[in-house]
Design a protein around this motif. Structure first.
Motif, PDB file in Angstrom:
ATOM      1  N   ILE A 167      44.032  50.331  33.731  1.00  0.00           N
ATOM      2  CA  ILE A 167      43.838  50.070  34.589  1.00  0.00           C
ATOM      3  C   ILE A 167      44.671  50.046  35.673  1.00  0.00           C
ATOM      4  CG2 ILE A 167      42.928  48.585  36.101  1.00  0.00           C
ATOM      5  CD1 ILE A 167      40.607  47.535  34.210  1.00  0.00           C
ATOM      6  N   GLN A 168      45.220  50.993  36.747  1.00  0.00           N
ATOM      7  CA  GLN A 168      46.623  50.414  37.533  1.00  0.00           C
ATOM      8  C   GLN A 168      45.985  49.062  38.290  1.00  0.00           C
ATOM      9  OE1 GLN A 168      48.475  53.261  39.571  1.00  0.00           O
ATOM     10  NE2 GLN A 168      50.793  52.320  38.981  1.00  0.00           N
ATOM     11  N   LEU A 169      47.004  48.240  38.627  1.00  0.00           N
ATOM     12  CA  LEU A 169      46.630  46.963  39.620  1.00  0.00           C
ATOM     13  C   LEU A 169      47.488  47.523  40.753  1.00  0.00           C
ATOM     14  CD1 LEU A 169      44.583  44.566  40.792  1.00  0.00           C
ATOM     15  CD2 LEU A 169      46.977  42.803  40.041  1.00  0.00           C
ATOM     16  N   LEU A 170      46.800  47.768  42.037  1.00  0.00           N
ATOM     17  CA  LEU A 170      48.043  48.847  43.300  1.00  0.00           C
ATOM     18  C   LEU A 170      47.646  47.275  44.125  1.00  0.00           C
ATOM     19  CD1 LEU A 170      46.311  52.051  44.304  1.00  0.00           C
ATOM     20  CD2 LEU A 170      48.160  51.284  42.471  1.00  0.00           C
ATOM     21  N   ALA A 171      47.836  46.025  44.316  1.00  0.00           N
ATOM     22  CA  ALA A 171      47.280  46.062  45.571  1.00  0.00           C
ATOM     23  C   ALA A 171      47.179  44.454  45.451  1.00  0.00           C
ATOM     24  CB  ALA A 171      46.846  45.460  47.194  1.00  0.00           C
ATOM     25  N   LEU A 179      42.583  43.349  45.744  1.00  0.00           N
ATOM     26  CA  LEU A 179      42.172  43.780  46.658  1.00  0.00           C
ATOM     27  C   LEU A 179      42.445  45.166  45.964  1.00  0.00           C
ATOM     28  CD1 LEU A 179      41.333  44.462  49.300  1.00  0.00           C
ATOM     29  CD2 LEU A 179      44.005  45.745  49.806  1.00  0.00           C
ATOM     30  N   LEU A 180      42.578  45.636  45.541  1.00  0.00           N
ATOM     31  CA  LEU A 180      42.948  47.990  44.549  1.00  0.00           C
ATOM     32  C   LEU A 180      42.935  47.560  43.800  1.00  0.00           C
ATOM     33  CD1 LEU A 180      41.579  49.777  45.991  1.00  0.00           C
ATOM     34  CD2 LEU A 180      44.092  49.809  47.314  1.00  0.00           C
ATOM     35  N   ALA A 181      42.175  48.322  42.552  1.00  0.00           N
ATOM     36  CA  ALA A 181      43.142  49.017  41.665  1.00  0.00           C
ATOM     37  C   ALA A 181      42.264  50.628  41.948  1.00  0.00           C
ATOM     38  CB  ALA A 181      42.169  47.677  40.701  1.00  0.00           C
ATOM     39  N   THR A 182      42.897  50.854  40.906  1.00  0.00           N
ATOM     40  CA  THR A 182      42.433  52.446  39.934  1.00  0.00           C
ATOM     41  C   THR A 182      42.547  52.812  38.748  1.00  0.00           C
ATOM     42  OG1 THR A 182      44.237  53.645  40.672  1.00  0.00           O
ATOM     43  CG2 THR A 182      42.931  53.452  42.001  1.00  0.00           C
ATOM     44  N   SER A 183      41.357  53.490  37.959  1.00  0.00           N
ATOM     45  CA  SER A 183      41.580  53.769  36.584  1.00  0.00           C
ATOM     46  C   SER A 183      43.081  54.513  36.536  1.00  0.00           C
ATOM     47  CB  SER A 183      40.775  54.246  36.015  1.00  0.00           C
ATOM     48  OG  SER A 183      40.189  55.121  36.846  1.00  0.00           O
ATOM     49  N   ASP A 184      43.303  54.707  35.111  1.00  0.00           N
ATOM     50  CA  ASP A 184      44.827  55.615  35.262  1.00  0.00           C
ATOM     51  C   ASP A 184      44.172  56.636  35.098  1.00  0.00           C
ATOM     52  OD1 ASP A 184      45.927  52.942  34.230  1.00  0.00           O
ATOM     53  OD2 ASP A 184      45.916  53.735  32.102  1.00  0.00           O
ATOM     54  N   ASP A 185      42.727  57.610  35.296  1.00  0.00           N
ATOM     55  CA  ASP A 185      43.146  59.174  35.570  1.00  0.00           C
ATOM     56  C   ASP A 185      42.669  59.038  36.813  1.00  0.00           C
ATOM     57  OD1 ASP A 185      40.765  57.523  35.756  1.00  0.00           O
ATOM     58  OD2 ASP A 185      39.070  59.119  34.007  1.00  0.00           O
ATOM     59  N   GLY A 186      42.555  58.061  37.476  1.00  0.00           N
ATOM     60  CA  GLY A 186      42.617  58.352  39.151  1.00  0.00           C
ATOM     61  C   GLY A 186      41.512  58.226  39.840  1.00  0.00           C
ATOM     62  N   HIS A 187      40.068  58.779  38.842  1.00  0.00           N
ATOM     63  CA  HIS A 187      38.519  59.463  39.331  1.00  0.00           C
ATOM     64  C   HIS A 187      37.724  57.696  40.437  1.00  0.00           C
ATOM     65  CE1 HIS A 187      38.437  62.552  35.741  1.00  0.00           C
ATOM     66  NE2 HIS A 187      38.794  62.509  37.783  1.00  0.00           N
ATOM     67  N   ASN A 188      38.316  56.734  39.546  1.00  0.00           N
ATOM     68  CA  ASN A 188      38.071  55.477  39.871  1.00  0.00           C
ATOM     69  C   ASN A 188      38.469  54.229  40.332  1.00  0.00           C
ATOM     70  OD1 ASN A 188      35.306  56.306  38.409  1.00  0.00           O
ATOM     71  ND2 ASN A 188      36.377  55.156  36.313  1.00  0.00           N
ATOM     72  N   THR A 189      38.119  54.012  41.880  1.00  0.00           N
ATOM     73  CA  THR A 189      38.834  52.912  42.793  1.00  0.00           C
ATOM     74  C   THR A 189      38.038  51.636  42.793  1.00  0.00           C
ATOM     75  OG1 THR A 189      39.740  55.136  43.837  1.00  0.00           O
ATOM     76  CG2 THR A 189      39.963  52.835  44.887  1.00  0.00           C
ATOM     77  N   TYR A 190      38.668  50.991  42.528  1.00  0.00           N
ATOM     78  CA  TYR A 190      38.032  49.714  42.409  1.00  0.00           C
ATOM     79  C   TYR A 190      38.853  48.779  44.012  1.00  0.00           C
ATOM     80  CZ  TYR A 190      37.559  50.995  37.718  1.00  0.00           C
ATOM     81  OH  TYR A 190      36.917  51.955  36.924  1.00  0.00           O
ATOM     82  N   LEU A 191      37.113  47.797  44.753  1.00  0.00           N
ATOM     83  CA  LEU A 191      38.078  48.076  46.231  1.00  0.00           C
ATOM     84  C   LEU A 191      37.611  46.543  46.239  1.00  0.00           C
ATOM     85  CD1 LEU A 191      38.733  48.189  48.632  1.00  0.00           C
ATOM     86  CD2 LEU A 191      37.434  48.964  49.629  1.00  0.00           C
ATOM     87  N   PHE A 192      37.730  45.221  46.135  1.00  0.00           N
ATOM     88  CA  PHE A 192      37.942  43.674  46.393  1.00  0.00           C
ATOM     89  C   PHE A 192      36.959  43.962  47.192  1.00  0.00           C
ATOM     90  CE2 PHE A 192      39.326  44.888  42.263  1.00  0.00           C
ATOM     91  CZ  PHE A 192      38.647  43.915  41.160  1.00  0.00           C
ATOM     92  N   GLY A 193      38.037  43.768  48.525  1.00  0.00           N
ATOM     93  CA  GLY A 193      37.431  43.268  50.085  1.00  0.00           C
ATOM     94  C   GLY A 193      36.429  44.553  50.378  1.00  0.00           C
ATOM     95  N   HIS A 194      36.620  44.025  51.603  1.00  0.00           N
ATOM     96  CA  HIS A 194      35.115  44.938  52.296  1.00  0.00           C
ATOM     97  C   HIS A 194      35.853  45.805  53.475  1.00  0.00           C
ATOM     98  CE1 HIS A 194      31.325  43.488  51.007  1.00  0.00           C
ATOM     99  NE2 HIS A 194      32.007  42.522  50.101  1.00  0.00           N
ATOM    100  N   LEU A 195      36.714  46.714  52.983  1.00  0.00           N
ATOM    101  CA  LEU A 195      37.850  47.300  54.059  1.00  0.00           C
ATOM    102  C   LEU A 195      36.447  48.395  55.278  1.00  0.00           C
ATOM    103  CD1 LEU A 195      40.626  48.433  52.120  1.00  0.00           C
ATOM    104  CD2 LEU A 195      40.244  47.437  54.665  1.00  0.00           C
TER     105      LEU A 195
END
Length: 253
Positions: A167-171, A179-195
């Motif tokens: 996992i890479q934590l982005l923000a 707020l935002l993280a992705t899997s290392d392969d870039g396929h999965n985005t995890y958005l904790f907020g409600h943009l």
């Protein structure tokens, strides 16, 4: 960019508002397919919303799993959690990009990486400034201190995300909420907020919730401090989905 077929598993309470949020956020050039869990029949059926069909999922270019007003429950107490994990497995098997939002992000991270959510003392609710922790296509066009809305009673801690492999934590917020993280392969985005929320999104949620707090840093319902963040993020995510689609097409040509 060719038209993208994006599925949306709608778990939010106000289904029509969620539909309008994502139509507005994703813009033109996207064909949206709306689903609800088979294990969670609708009290008020909508002609645009169909039961989730896992056989259809491999035909999609990407999938969004929305938030849900159940983040204070254990995953084992959510009767459709098993169906969500089946969807995640199909998405992973077919390398379909995912955008998992709020509870959807917590559920996916629990399933994919075994991470556990923790209850917050008070609801994280309002529009907050953020710091980008890493350079990414999803964050590189965002200004310093960019604003995004949050609305949840639980978290996966920043320390758990930082320690997890893959996992890479982005923000994060100034108070160190993810707020935002992705899997290392870039396929999965995890958005904790409600943009995906439109201008009145936080206040609409406040109106639905009995005895809930008012949103912080969003005192005026006409204010829209996350509008540019929203546009920039969803444009960047759709570009990544399009790149993935083109790459897959070239490999199978």
């Amino acid at each position: 960019m060719s038209t993208l077929d994006v599925g949306v598993l709608v778990l939010m309470h106000d289904k029509e508002a969620t539909r309008q949020d994502f139509i507005d956020a994703l813009g033109t050039g996207v064909r949206l397919h709306w689903f609800h869990p088979v294990s969670h029949p609708l009290h008020k059926p909508a002609p645009w919303l169909q039961p989730l069909d896992l056989r259809q999922v491999p035909t999609l270019d990407a999938m969004i799993i929305t938030g849900a007003p159940i983040d204070r429950l254990d995953f084992s107490a959510v009767h459709y959690y098993s169906e969500v994990t089946q969807l995640l497995d199909v998405l992973a098997a077919h390398h379909i990009p995912q955008l998992n939002v709020c509870w959807g992000a917590e559920a996916a991270l629990h399933h994919d990486f075994g991470l556990h959510k923790v209850a917050l003392e008070h609801k994280l609710f309002g529009a907050f400034r953020h710091t980008a922790l890493a350079t990414s296509a999803l964050t590189e066009q965002l200004p310093a201190g960019f604003v995004a809305p949050h609305a949840r009673y639980s978290d996966i801690s920043v320390s758990a995300l930082e320690q997890a492999s893959g996992i890479q934590l982005l923000a994060v917020t100034a108070d160190n909420h993810p707020l935002l993280a992705t899997s290392d392969d870039g396929h999965n985005t995890y958005l904790f907020g409600h943009l995906e929320y439109r201008q009145d999104g936080l206040w609409a949620e406040h109106a639905r919730e009995t005895n809930g707090p008012e949103p912080r840093n969003n005192e005026d319902v006409t204010a829209y401090p996350w509008q540019q963040t929203r546009t920039t993020f969803f444009d960047a995510w759709l570009s990544l989905v399009s790149e993935h689609k083109d790459k897959f097409a070239s490999l199978t040509a």
